[in-house]
Structures are given as C-alpha cells and as structure tokens.
Design a protein around this motif. Structure first.
Motif, PDB file in Angstrom:
ATOM      1  N   GLY A  95      48.176  18.249  61.037  1.00 30.02           N
ATOM      2  CA  GLY A  95      48.681  18.745  59.767  1.00 30.02           C
ATOM      3  C   GLY A  95      48.167  20.160  59.611  1.00 30.02           C
ATOM      4  N   THR A 127      57.667  10.203  63.991  1.00 30.85           N
ATOM      5  CA  THR A 127      57.569   9.980  62.548  1.00 30.85           C
ATOM      6  C   THR A 127      57.402   8.512  62.184  1.00 30.85           C
ATOM      7  OG1 THR A 127      58.957  11.927  62.199  1.00 30.85           O
ATOM      8  CG2 THR A 127      58.686  10.437  60.341  1.00 30.85           C
ATOM      9  N   SER A 135      45.177  12.641  53.395  1.00 35.55           N
ATOM     10  CA  SER A 135      46.357  13.352  52.911  1.00 35.55           C
ATOM     11  C   SER A 135      46.135  14.855  52.756  1.00 35.55           C
ATOM     12  CB  SER A 135      46.822  12.768  51.577  1.00 35.55           C
ATOM     13  OG  SER A 135      45.838  12.937  50.566  1.00 35.55           O
ATOM     14  N   ALA A 195      47.852  16.710  55.483  1.00 35.28           N
ATOM     15  CA  ALA A 195      49.298  16.785  55.324  1.00 35.28           C
ATOM     16  C   ALA A 195      49.677  17.783  54.235  1.00 35.28           C
ATOM     17  CB  ALA A 195      49.861  15.407  54.997  1.00 35.28           C
ATOM     18  N   LYS A 196      48.890  17.812  53.169  1.00 44.16           N
ATOM     19  CA  LYS A 196      49.161  18.780  52.100  1.00 44.16           C
ATOM     20  C   LYS A 196      49.068  20.209  52.634  1.00 44.16           C
ATOM     21  CE  LYS A 196      47.372  15.842  48.353  1.00 44.16           C
ATOM     22  NZ  LYS A 196      46.251  15.642  47.402  1.00 44.16           N
ATOM     23  N   GLY A 219      49.372  21.089  55.724  1.00 37.94           N
ATOM     24  CA  GLY A 219      50.415  21.283  56.712  1.00 37.94           C
ATOM     25  C   GLY A 219      51.764  21.627  56.111  1.00 37.94           C
ATOM     26  N   SER A 220      51.975  21.267  54.841  1.00 44.33           N
ATOM     27  CA  SER A 220      53.240  21.580  54.176  1.00 44.33           C
ATOM     28  C   SER A 220      53.232  22.963  53.536  1.00 44.33           C
ATOM     29  CB  SER A 220      53.539  20.526  53.098  1.00 44.33           C
ATOM     30  OG  SER A 220      52.604  20.613  52.032  1.00 44.33           O
ATOM     31  N   SER A 251      52.048  28.602  56.992  1.00 43.52           N
ATOM     32  CA  SER A 251      51.184  28.502  58.166  1.00 43.52           C
ATOM     33  C   SER A 251      51.287  29.754  59.017  1.00 43.52           C
ATOM     34  CB  SER A 251      51.570  27.277  59.003  1.00 43.52           C
ATOM     35  OG  SER A 251      52.896  27.401  59.494  1.00 43.52           O
TER      36      SER A 251
END
Length: 453
Positions: free
Chosen positions: A156, A378, A396, A399-400, A402-403, A406
């Motif tokens: 992530g 996935t 999480s 993942a946060k 990673g969204s 970047s």
C-alpha cells in the motif's frame, strides 16, 4: 530472520549489475528448497520457483500443496535465494540458461530481462484472470503493451510503526502522531522533529529536547531515518514535491526539492541525533527494524511488508500511525512484485499452469492468509484482512496511504548499474562527510552516466 519486503521490492541492499551476459551454474541445488507435487491442467513435469523471502516461501509451499491435489502430474519446488545475492545470481543464471522456471521480479530490475527476451509474455491465456489483478501492478510491469509477469505482492503506502511503551514514557499519545508535518526549514511549522527529540534518550537519561543531551551516547532513538529507499527517502522526496527519476527514466534527485528532503533526513541523523548513525545503517537494511523490535527505536517508518516481522518480533504493545506530511502532503511510494516465467523453461506448459495458479484467487490467497504480504490478486486480499483482524491488528493505514498521491517506483534499463554508481556517494552523504547538494549532484551525474554507458 527473514528479509523484509522493502528489499523484496526495491534495492536497499547489494546492487546487481543489469547486463545479462555471463554464464554460470545454477544455484538451485545450493539453496534452501521445498517441494510439492502439482497438475489439473493436464501438464506434467517439474517446475522450480525462485524467490527471496522466507515467509512468502512458506505461503507458496502451502499454495503448491493445494495445487498438487488438482495437478498430480507436476512437481513444484520453491528455491530460496537470499536477497543480497538474488539478482546477481539471477542475472548469471538467466544469461547461462540455468535459471529456475519461474522467478520473483521487482520493477527496478525488470527491463533488462524484457530487452533480452528472457521472460514469458503473460498473454491471452491469462485473460480470464487479469481483471482480478491490481491495476497498478499490471501497469508497472507492462512494456510496449505486453505484460511480463503475474502480479503477486503489492505494498500500500508507507506508515509509521510505533512502540506504545516508549510513547507513554515520553508522555506522547498515539493520537499526537496523526497529522505530523516535517518542514525543510524547520521552525514552528515542523511538528515531527519535536516529537522525535522527545522520544530520543542518551545514556544519562536526557531526552533530545533537554539541556545537556548527548546524542553521541544514545540508548534510544526517536526515529528510523536511514538510507532506506522505500521506507524513508523516496517518501521525503515525494512529500517535498521532488522526483527521483523523471518520465524518461533519467535521475533528477539533485533538484532543489530533493536536496532539501535529503538534507532534512541527514540532519535527523547527524545534527539532531534522533536516528541511528549511518555507519550502522548504510549497509544493513535490517538495522532500524531490528532496533525497533528490540525496543530501541520509538517510530519505525516502513510498509506493510514489515507487518508480519513486527507482529512476530515485537514484545511490546505497538500500533501504526500515518506517514508524516511535507510541503506537498503525505506522499508515499507504492510498489508491486510479480513472478515471471523463464522464456527458456524446459517445460513451458507446466510453467504456464503454475503461473495461472499463482495468478488466481485460490492460489494467491495463501499469501494473504499467512499475513506475510498483501496479495496483488484482489480476490485474495480478504484473506490478508481476515488474518490481521483475528490478531486485532488494523493494517488499513497502509491502504489509506496507498490511495493518496504517490511518487513513482524506481525503474530503468540499467537501474542496477545506476544504483552501484550512486550508492557509495550516498553512503558519504548519510555519514555527513559529503555536503548534501554537492553529493547528490555527483551521485546523479554518476547514475545517469552508468545508465547511458
């Protein structure tokens, strides 16, 4: 102790040259290996799968045991090659025609194998699986419209692991770690450094923000600043609006924005003494992780690739906090790992069957259910979430991150040669022996010269 995924994905240890010419003997018989029989595709024969991470090897062994019930005609063996030697041995073995049938690959090293026609294309035979693969991973390993591996692992973003006991001792709450900001020029805008000073202690028990603090005699560091591409300096560069490479692949890390980011990191180590000396970390990519697990570093900045290592190794209460933001925000590097098929495999049908299994939800779920890494398939990611939920760990935050925006992962035809060119210069920069701006320009020139050679 298993090598962390930071070294699965990027080069932070020994660099390998990028050319694929030298012949050599296969190291397969010399390395740790484990076998499982496997084949429902109708194929038969033996397939070897080379990888560099012990925890992922265990997950693969379990996966291939399940594969064997459907594919009794194929024998699958995993081959573990240590990260420090992995790409040197792979280059030699591929060049000599002695490589394993399938091998793990990262983006930094991909291009020479594509150029030399050393990989099997992941073509239309895989179309039914591709919609289940993380799009960013597919994009990262596609060249000229062709995909050169099956996505396996994805990071992530980067975050900070914290030792709650050390936070408590310093009177800092986990909530105070949310929204931290670093500022190139310091001052009141910088909320990260005061926290790091308070979390650093010398041999006399003085904290880094107290009078008389002696950073030359540390017993505890606040932070894991080091010459760590994925965990540290790529993220600082990105969060200051800089780049490491431009769109053409040229190295541009001597820009003003990148110089300011590196200067901040180097000052954390050599001026503020809130992180270990570079003499400990320049050539030991595991040092900060190990010191964190020993309770000697309060904040360890890393990725989901170290989640299993922290969970297994930490004997204290710990948690995960967001990545500190810079002038451009909290910008992280995101990377994925694939497995590639050897174009010279002696058993292409069985090799393709194993690649399809690894690219399926059924095959990839073993990576997630072991907690070793986030699958790049996935439908297998729920197994990863379930594993950590059962341990009352919430991953999480990765993942946060990673969204969020970047910085591009490293890549290039001769990336290995470039790394070999800049690494000794970076060593001197982090040791404080070479001024940051001067050293980065010298390193950038050397890296670009190595790429064009």
């Amino acid at each position: 102790m298993t090598a962390p995924l930071s070294r699965r994905t990027f080069m932070t240890g020994l660099a390998g040259a990028a050319l694929l010419g030298a012949a050599g003997c296969s190291p397969a018989q010399q390395q740790a290996s484990s076998s499982a029989s496997a084949s429902g595709s109708g194929a038969s024969g033996s397939v070897t799968v080379r990888l560099w991470d012990e925890q992922v090897q265990k997950a693969y062994d379990a996966s291939f045991a399940a594969f064997s019930t459907q594919n009794p005609g194929i024998t699958v063996k995993t081959v573990l090659v240590p990260w420090a030697d992995y790409f040197t041995k792979l280059r030699t073995d591929v060049g000599g025609g002695n490589a394993d049938d399938i091998f793990m690959m990262n983006g930094s090293y991909l291009q020479p194998y594509v150029t030399s026609n050393s990989l099997l294309e992941i073509g239309s035979d895989f179309d039914s699986l591709k919609s289940d693969w993380v799009p960013a991973a597919v994009e990262q390993y596609t060249r000229d419209g062709k995909l050169w591996g099956v996505p396996q692992l994805t990071d992530g973003g980067i975050a900070m692991y914290y030792n709650k006991t050390l936070l408590d001792d310093a009177g800092i709450t986990p909530e105070q770690l949310t929204g931290l900001v670093w500022a190139p020029d310091g001052g009141s805008a910088d909320t990260l450094l005061p926290i790091l000073k308070k979390l650093t202690i010398d041999s006399a028990g003085r904290r880094g923000d107290e009078s008389g603090f002696n950073g030359a005699k540390p017993t505890q560091w606040g932070y894991s600043a080091a010459q760590d591409l994925q965990g540290i300096y790529y993220n600082f560069i990105g969060s200051n609006g800089g780049q490491f490479q431009d769109d053409t692949g040229a190295f541009v890390f001597a820009s003003d924005a990148s110089v300011a980011a590196f200067q901040y990191i180097v000052d954390l180590i050599n001026t503020h003494k809130v992180s270990p000396a570079a003499s400990n970390t320049n050539d030991n990519g595991d040092f900060t992780r190990d010191q964190f697990l020993q309770g000697k570093i309060a904040l360890f900045q890393s990725g989901v690739y170290n989640l299993k290592n922290v969970s297994d190794g930490a004997k204290f209460e710990w948690g995960i906090a967001p990545l500190p933001a810079g002038p451009a925000g909290a910008v992280s590097v995101v990377n994925s790992v694939i497995v590639s098929g050897n174009a010279k495999t002696r058993n292409p049908e069985a090799t393709t069957a194993v690649l399809k299994w690894l690219g399926s939800g059924d095959g990839a779920k073993f990576i997630g259910s072991s907690g070793a890494a986030m699958p790049a398939v996935t439908s297998a990611q729920q197994a990863f979430t379930d594993y950590w939920s059962a341990k009352q760990v919430d991953p999480s935050q990765f993942a946060k991150q990673g969204s969020m925006p970047s910085i591009s992962a490293p890549a290039g035809e001769n990336y290995g040669a470039a790394y070999s060119a800049w690494k000794p210069i970076f060593n001197e920069i982090f040791l404080g022996r070479t001024p940051v701006a001067e050293g980065l320009q010298k390193a950038q020139d050397a890296a670009n010269k190595a790429v064009s050679a």
